[in-house]
Design a protein around this motif. Structure first.
Motif, PDB file in Angstrom:
ATOM      1  N   LEU A  26      32.306  35.923  37.824  1.00 31.56           N
ATOM      2  CA  LEU A  26      33.466  36.434  37.108  1.00 31.56           C
ATOM      3  C   LEU A  26      33.592  35.771  35.735  1.00 31.56           C
ATOM      4  O   LEU A  26      33.757  36.449  34.720  1.00 31.56           O
ATOM      5  CB  LEU A  26      34.741  36.202  37.917  1.00 31.56           C
ATOM      6  CG  LEU A  26      36.035  36.615  37.227  1.00 31.56           C
ATOM      7  CD1 LEU A  26      36.056  38.112  36.958  1.00 31.56           C
ATOM      8  CD2 LEU A  26      37.230  36.186  38.048  1.00 31.56           C
ATOM      9  N   VAL A  92      36.503  44.344  41.124  1.00 31.40           N
ATOM     10  CA  VAL A  92      37.622  43.841  40.331  1.00 31.40           C
ATOM     11  C   VAL A  92      38.675  44.943  40.333  1.00 31.40           C
ATOM     12  O   VAL A  92      38.533  45.965  39.681  1.00 31.40           O
ATOM     13  CB  VAL A  92      37.189  43.459  38.903  1.00 31.40           C
ATOM     14  CG1 VAL A  92      38.388  42.987  38.094  1.00 31.40           C
ATOM     15  CG2 VAL A  92      36.121  42.367  38.951  1.00 31.40           C
ATOM     16  N   LEU A 116      43.062  38.149  37.343  1.00 34.79           N
ATOM     17  CA  LEU A 116      42.152  39.139  37.890  1.00 34.79           C
ATOM     18  C   LEU A 116      42.198  39.095  39.406  1.00 34.79           C
ATOM     19  O   LEU A 116      42.235  38.009  39.997  1.00 34.79           O
ATOM     20  CB  LEU A 116      40.712  38.876  37.420  1.00 34.79           C
ATOM     21  CG  LEU A 116      40.534  38.919  35.907  1.00 34.79           C
ATOM     22  CD1 LEU A 116      40.524  37.534  35.326  1.00 34.79           C
ATOM     23  CD2 LEU A 116      39.289  39.668  35.547  1.00 34.79           C
ATOM     24  N   LEU A 118      40.109  40.144  42.684  1.00 33.33           N
ATOM     25  CA  LEU A 118      38.809  40.555  43.224  1.00 33.33           C
ATOM     26  C   LEU A 118      38.961  40.861  44.695  1.00 33.33           C
ATOM     27  O   LEU A 118      39.556  40.076  45.436  1.00 33.33           O
ATOM     28  CB  LEU A 118      37.769  39.444  43.047  1.00 33.33           C
ATOM     29  CG  LEU A 118      37.085  39.352  41.678  1.00 33.33           C
ATOM     30  CD1 LEU A 118      38.047  38.982  40.602  1.00 33.33           C
ATOM     31  CD2 LEU A 118      35.943  38.372  41.760  1.00 33.33           C
TER      32      LEU A 118
END
Length: 122
Positions: A26, A92, A116, A118
């Motif tokens: 990431l 994502v 973010l 995931l």
């Protein structure tokens, strides 16, 4: 210290082969999106789950120092919401800028806080 996206991709691939968590992949993708101009200030990760999905939520703070780096940071801001990330074994699901701080003196600097989500790709 700026990070070379190619080196980070190599480290991320190695970590993925060893079954480690996806944070390095990431970060590598974020540095690439920031055109190699970002400095990592902070990263944190916590488990996340709903009734049907499991994954991790990541909080990342990146700094861009100097006018060229700030331009790369602005490009990252524009591209982030629709960017198709490639993180092995993960989707994502959400990526957003949640805070932005920009200063002009003593040197132009842009600091971004990103969040973010995931999800494990089953």
């Amino acid at each position: 210290m700026q990070h070379d996206p190619a080196i980070l991709r190599t480290l991320a691939a190695s970590a993925q082969r060893k079954g480690r968590r996806p944070w390095l992949s990431l970060l590598s993708a974020l540095f690439e999106l920031g055109q190699g101009q970002a400095e990592l200030v902070r990263h944190s990760e916590r488990n996340w789950a709903s009734a049907t999905f499991a994954g991790t939520r990541h909080n990342v703070v990146l700094a861009f120092s100097g006018t060229d780096a700030i331009a790369a940071g602005e490009t990252l801001i524009a591209a982030l919401p629709d960017h198709e990330f490639t993180v092995p074994g993960q989707l994502v699901a959400d990526a957003a800028v949640i805070a932005l701080d920009q200063t002009a003196l003593p040197q132009p600097r842009l600091e971004l806080e990103l969040e973010l989500l995931l999800l494990e790709d089953a």
